[in-house]
Design a protein around this motif. Structure first.
Motif, mmCIF file in Angstrom:
data_model
loop_
_atom_site.group_PDB
_atom_site.id
_atom_site.type_symbol
_atom_site.label_atom_id
_atom_site.label_comp_id
_atom_site.label_asym_id
_atom_site.label_seq_id
_atom_site.Cartn_x
_atom_site.Cartn_y
_atom_site.Cartn_z
ATOM 1 N N ASN A 109 0.820 -1.204 0.020
ATOM 2 C CA ASN A 109 -0.195 0.113 -0.414
ATOM 3 C C ASN A 109 0.482 1.043 0.177
ATOM 4 N N TYR A 110 1.692 0.981 -0.579
ATOM 5 C CA TYR A 110 2.795 2.739 -0.543
ATOM 6 C C TYR A 110 3.406 2.242 -1.333
ATOM 7 N N ASN A 111 3.887 4.073 -2.126
ATOM 8 C CA ASN A 111 4.098 4.065 -4.039
ATOM 9 C C ASN A 111 6.060 4.158 -4.325
ATOM 10 N N HIS A 112 6.160 3.839 -2.804
ATOM 11 C CA HIS A 112 7.842 3.645 -2.589
ATOM 12 C C HIS A 112 8.612 2.602 -1.924
ATOM 13 N N PHE A 113 9.352 1.660 -2.219
ATOM 14 C CA PHE A 113 10.190 0.794 -1.622
ATOM 15 C C PHE A 113 10.933 1.446 -0.479
ATOM 16 N N SER A 114 11.561 0.887 0.436
ATOM 17 C CA SER A 114 12.303 0.236 1.980
ATOM 18 C C SER A 114 12.620 -0.621 1.936
ATOM 19 N N ASN A 115 14.073 -0.797 2.733
ATOM 20 C CA ASN A 115 14.602 -1.242 3.566
ATOM 21 C C ASN A 115 14.014 -1.480 4.969
ATOM 22 N N SER A 116 13.476 -0.477 5.080
ATOM 23 C CA SER A 116 13.688 -0.447 7.320
ATOM 24 C C SER A 116 11.678 -0.625 7.496
ATOM 25 N N VAL A 117 11.505 -1.591 7.825
ATOM 26 C CA VAL A 117 10.184 -2.578 7.998
ATOM 27 C C VAL A 117 10.406 -3.149 8.662
ATOM 28 N N GLN A 118 10.315 -3.004 10.037
ATOM 29 C CA GLN A 118 10.301 -3.740 11.182
ATOM 30 C C GLN A 118 8.652 -4.402 11.787
ATOM 31 N N LEU A 119 8.542 -5.638 12.196
ATOM 32 C CA LEU A 119 7.312 -6.307 13.251
ATOM 33 C C LEU A 119 7.287 -6.572 13.845
ATOM 34 N N ALA A 120 5.965 -6.230 14.634
ATOM 35 C CA ALA A 120 6.103 -6.693 16.348
ATOM 36 C C ALA A 120 4.512 -7.583 16.990
ATOM 37 N N TRP A 121 4.612 -8.716 17.203
ATOM 38 C CA TRP A 121 3.322 -9.445 16.937
ATOM 39 C C TRP A 121 3.263 -9.270 18.505
ATOM 40 N N SER A 122 1.886 -9.215 19.106
ATOM 41 C CA SER A 122 1.574 -8.588 20.445
ATOM 42 C C SER A 122 1.469 -10.474 20.975
ATOM 43 N N LEU A 123 1.581 -10.771 22.703
ATOM 44 C CA LEU A 123 1.651 -12.162 22.655
ATOM 45 C C LEU A 123 0.025 -12.616 22.781
ATOM 46 N N ASP A 124 -1.014 -12.221 23.135
ATOM 47 C CA ASP A 124 -2.734 -12.683 22.413
ATOM 48 C C ASP A 124 -2.749 -12.567 21.340
ATOM 49 N N GLY A 125 -1.815 -12.207 20.464
ATOM 50 C CA GLY A 125 -1.850 -12.477 18.966
ATOM 51 C C GLY A 125 -3.344 -11.406 18.429
ATOM 52 N N SER A 126 -3.590 -10.821 19.260
ATOM 53 C CA SER A 126 -4.676 -9.864 18.434
ATOM 54 C C SER A 126 -4.264 -8.325 17.382
ATOM 55 N N LEU A 127 -3.101 -7.973 17.783
ATOM 56 C CA LEU A 127 -2.089 -7.772 16.936
ATOM 57 C C LEU A 127 -1.056 -7.530 16.262
ATOM 58 N N ILE A 128 -1.066 -6.431 15.279
ATOM 59 C CA ILE A 128 0.561 -6.282 14.932
ATOM 60 C C ILE A 128 1.227 -5.836 14.255
ATOM 61 N N PHE A 129 2.344 -4.986 14.550
ATOM 62 C CA PHE A 129 2.712 -3.031 14.224
ATOM 63 C C PHE A 129 3.373 -3.301 12.986
ATOM 64 N N HIS A 130 3.053 -3.247 12.084
ATOM 65 C CA HIS A 130 3.884 -2.407 11.290
ATOM 66 C C HIS A 130 4.731 -1.367 11.122
ATOM 67 N N ALA A 131 5.499 -1.428 10.965
ATOM 68 C CA ALA A 131 6.918 0.195 11.056
ATOM 69 C C ALA A 131 7.636 -0.284 9.669
ATOM 70 N N PHE A 132 6.939 0.791 8.192
ATOM 71 C CA PHE A 132 7.703 1.203 7.196
ATOM 72 C C PHE A 132 8.036 2.382 6.849
ATOM 73 N N GLU A 133 9.260 2.498 6.515
ATOM 74 C CA GLU A 133 10.126 4.056 6.874
ATOM 75 C C GLU A 133 10.094 4.249 7.904
ATOM 76 N N ASP A 134 9.139 5.375 8.418
ATOM 77 C CA ASP A 134 9.029 6.284 9.416
ATOM 78 C C ASP A 134 7.250 6.103 9.965
ATOM 79 N N LYS A 135 6.935 5.493 9.301
ATOM 80 C CA LYS A 135 5.749 5.487 9.890
ATOM 81 C C LYS A 135 5.117 3.559 10.584
#
Length: 851
Positions: free
Chosen positions: A574-600
């Motif tokens: 869903n972005y119009n550019h490419f970046s390798n600054s991508v990070q993920l985190a997953w809550s212990l109950d599995g309900s939420l995923i935190f997705h970091a792309f560039e500075d967002k």
């Protein structure tokens, strides 16, 4: 200041290290390694860059480590990057437990490899100029070396008298313009290839017994060709009688010279540079090795040839050890960012491998300073040609000094169950046991040329698939690897890389078996930028998330019905550019995923697998100052966010920032996108955060150098309190949590260390492992008994803190204790009637209790 009620952390360098090859950077040296077979022939001693390791030949295990950091004398002499051990020899006496060690700084150390390291260390200096290169002639001859332009100057000394503080030596002779050197296995003869006054190559054979020059003659030509490879000498070998000399050339030809009449014959089999030569002690065979990863045996009387193929690496050295073994130095040349060496000890009877001696094999993102590539007929990333050999090292150093980014980080993962460290090594995967200080396995996980045979000549330009990342499910049953395959160069499709995701299962033989292979999981030419395994609440942790460089996200899970891994959910880019600054985190109950792309930073609902939206149906996103480099979720309430400029702790419940730190000088422009996450670890049990900060050291003139230093900082879960700060004298490449109570780090010298509150003494002190060497001494019986109970008490305490309970008890008189519960009451009956009991009887009673 840290809170006194909190446990104090300690930093210890306890394991790992590189095999020390003191003459590897000296192009004139054909003998690279230093090792020692003990007087009784039962053990093999090999120096590392941080310790001596003693291996039992019978059990094929490391039974003793003599760590430099555990003794002030050894620390002052050996624990410097420029100091190398150039010679080790056993001292012939009644005790049979002492060795004499020589360093390149002309220091001599006598120490015991049995017992405590702190006892009976003697040291003195040799009054010589230059760098000590070799010890010959039963320790009576000393050879020093100095680099002079493109050649070397050798000086020969005689060791006249040994004293406690300084030895008396006598200068005998100087050899100028030396290009190559070797000596016989019995150290009685020295052979040099040098340039004479007419700049022609000559060979000098000199006796170390009576100081006489045996012969001096021109290097015979092997061909009428005028190419540099046909005249460039790459290897030498001299037999024990000073009667035969073998000369290896870059063209692959071996010239065998009979010294009494200077007759010679050519041995042709190698199709690339001959990198190693060695005569057996009976002078009947000539050993040779090179890029083919094959050890060749030339039977000199019959011209018959035998082979030992499929060795792990390029053969840099092949020499006999007594009459029973062969010692090989192998280099894993596929890794062009670091020099990875292994010493292999072979049985001379059946050529079976007895010992494989090596340390961890990290692959860095920037080539390091001490990389030494073998000579080849072509110049590639993993080799250096004979034409530019002398210039490559200077160019490499200048390039590193000019480089602004020194990203020496390396991927490192911990298996949740076994606590083994997994290091992707080009097309392979190495498993290393931190606590036993040895390699567990080395498994090829990709399809490459080097898996089956060595690469020679133009094959060196073919790039093998590279394993980029490895992850484990929390139950430890599944391993996920991500690799990149490179097409051949010079084609229209050379830039079209293949990205492969593989899922492995641990079989009954404790080896990883491939179950599922996904080619280009996010589409053609789309890389996988991050992999995160599922928490226990999602499919019993048998699932993972993969992210690409355009905001796409996919969820993979193991389907028990299909007995395979399948794609279960996806989120389109869903972005119009490419970046390798991508990070993920997953809550212990599995309900939420935190997705970091560039500075967002955005939040994804796992059940719907879509972005979390506000009341206006707009995605809830948080924009930070610079691209996000690391993301860690602590206790399901605090999100640790690291950008290129700062470190934040963010409260998810109140949607507010708790604390922030400025880390701009240490991160910005230093690490490649996302690689700072390799230096940030979280203890999931306590929520504590460990952070490694690297700094480039400046020289005395203020200019940058190739030296680094590092700090490890320990914080509480929301970064409001610092629990510890530690300095390390080298660049830290990886920092991980070991699923217990320790943070484990690896530095650029392949040394492994721990930062922990529960560091046991046996992790640091090698004296507790002496039982594998010698039986219990009566005088130390009570001490050993107390030590045993202390260890059991420590194990119980650690179990309460979440440490793995499957830690075996230490060796007792060379035997492992049974899985029998031992506590302080176990020995109560032992002391009820102890008057006038003989020590042997007391020992038997103890053995009945613990076995």
């Amino acid at each position: 200041m840290p809170n006194s009620s909190l446990p104090m952390y300690k930093l210890s360098v306890v394991s790992g290290g590189k095999v020390a090859l003191p003459r590897i950077h000296n192009r004139s040296a054909t003998r690279k390694s230093v090792s020692c077979l003990t007087q009784d022939g039962s053990a093999y001693i090999v120096p590392f860059n941080n310790q001596f390791k003693v291996y039992s030949i019978d059990t094929r295990q490391c039974i003793k480590t003599l760590k430099f950091a555990n003794n002030d004398i050894l620390t002052s002499i050996l624990d410097e990057p420029s100091v190398e051990v150039v010679h080790i020899e056993p001292i012939i006496d009644d005790e049979m437990d002492k060795i004499r060690v020589y360093t390149n700084t002309a220091k001599v150390v006598i120490l015991k490899y049995k017992g405590k390291l702190a006892t009976e260390i003697k040291t003195w200096s040799l009054n010589i100029t230059g760098e000590l290169f070799a010890v010959l002639g039963d320790g009576k001859k000393l050879l020093t070396v100095q680099k002079t332009g493109n050649s070397y100057r050798y000086d020969l000394y005689e060791n006249v008298e040994e004293k406690e503080e300084e030895s008396e030596v006598k200068h005998l002779e100087t050899f100028e313009n030396v290009l190559l050197s070797t000596w016989s296995n019995n150290n009685n003869y020295l052979a040099l290839v040098y340039l004479n006054q007419e700049t022609k190559k000559h060979v000098l054979i000199k006796s170390m017994v009576d100081n006489s020059s045996v012969q001096n003659f021109p290097v015979p030509s092997t061909t009428s060709s005028t190419t540099i490879n046909s005249h460039f000498v790459t290897a030498l070998a001299l037999d024990n009688d000073g009667q035969q000399l073998a000369i290896g050339f870059a063209s692959g030809v071996i010239n065998l010279i009979n010294l009494p009449d200077l007759s010679h014959r050519l041995l042709k089999w190698h199709i690339d540079s001959v990198l190693s030569l060695g005569f057996t002690n009976d002078n009947a065979y000539l050993l040779s090795g090179g890029w083919e990863k094959v050890l060749s045996f030339w039977q000199l009387a019959t011209n018959m040839q035998h082979f030992l193929p499929r060795l792990n690496g390029v053969v840099l050295e092949c020499l006999p050890v007594s009459d029973k073994y062969y010692s090989l130095v192998l280099q894993f040349a596929e890794n062009n960012t670091n020099s990875d060496y292994q010493i292999t000890l072979l049985n001379a009877t059946d050529l079976s491998s007895i010992l494989a001696i090596n340390g961890p094999f990290p692959v860095f993102d920037t080539i390091t300073n001490d990389v030494e590539q073998p000579i080849s007929t072509v110049n590639s990333k993993s080799s250096v040609s004979s034409s530019n050999m002398l210039q490559s090292k200077k160019k490499q150093k200048r390039k590193l000094l000019k480089r602004k980014k020194h990203d020496f980080t390396a991927p490192l993962s911990v298996h949740p169950s076994t606590k083994h460290l997994y290091l992707p090594h080009v097309s392979s995967l190495q498993s290393y046991d931190l606590y036993k200080n040895e390699q567990v396995s080395y498994q090829y996980v990709t399809s490459s040329v080097n898996n089956a045979a060595g690469k020679v000549r133009l094959e060196l330009t073919i790039q093998d698939p590279v394993v980029q990342d490895v992850k484990f499910t929390l139950d430890g049953f599944w391993m996920i690897t991500y690799e990149v395959e490179y097409p051949p160069e010079g084609l229209l499709s050379s830039k079209e890389l293949s990205h492969v995701l593989k899922f492995w299962k641990l079989d009954d033989n404790k080896e990883w078996e491939l179950k599922t292979k996904v080619l280009n999981p996010h589409g053609n030419n789309v890389p996988v930028t991050n992999i995160t395994t599922a928490p226990n609440s999602i499919n019993s942790s048998q699932g993972c998330l993969t992210a690409d460089n355009n905001g796409g996200l996919k969820y993979w899970k193991f389907d028990s019905k299909q007995n395979n891994w399948c794609l279960n959910r996806l989120l389109l880019p869903n972005y119009n550019h490419f970046s390798n600054s991508v990070q993920l985190a997953w809550s212990l109950d599995g309900s939420l995923i935190f997705h970091a792309f560039e500075d967002k930073l955005s939040t994804i609902e796992f059940s719907e697998f879509k972005l979390l939206e506000d009341e206006n149906e707009l995605p809830i996103e948080r924009t930070l100052d610079t691209p996000i480099q690391a993301l860690t979720l602590v206790n399901d309430s605090t999100l640790i966010i690291s950008t290129k400029t700062s470190l934040h702790s963010f409260n998810l419940l109140t949607q507010s920032t708790i604390s922030s730190f400025d880390i701009y000088p240490y991160v910005n422009g230093v690490y490649k996108p996302g690689h700072f996450a390799r230096l940030l670890a979280c203890d999931a049990n306590t929520g504590r955060i460990a952070l490694a900060i690297n700094q480039q050291a400046a020289g005395t003139d203020g200019n940058p150098t190739l030296q680094h230093k590092a700090n490890i900082l320990i914080f509480n879960s929301d970064l409001t309190e610092k629990l510890g700060s530690f300095e390390h004298n080298e660049y830290i490449s990886s920092l991980v949590w070991n699923y217990a109570a320790d943070f484990i780090f690896m530095d650029i010298q392949s040394r492994l260390g721990i930062v922990s509150t529960t560091t046991s003494s046996e992790m640091v002190d090698e004296s507790n492992n002496d039982q594998a060497f010698e039986s219990l001494h009566p005088d130390s019986f009570s001490e050993k008994l107390q030590e045993l109970t202390r260890k059991k008490g420590l194990a119980n305490t650690d179990a309460e803190d979440g440490v793995d309970e499957d830690i075996d008890l230490e060796f007792i008189n060379g035997n492992l204790s049974q899985n029998k519960t031992i506590n302080m009451n176990s020995f109560t009956s032992l002391f009820e009637n102890i008057d006038n009991v003989q020590m042997n009887t007391l020992f038997d009673r103890v053995m009945k209790i613990i076995t």
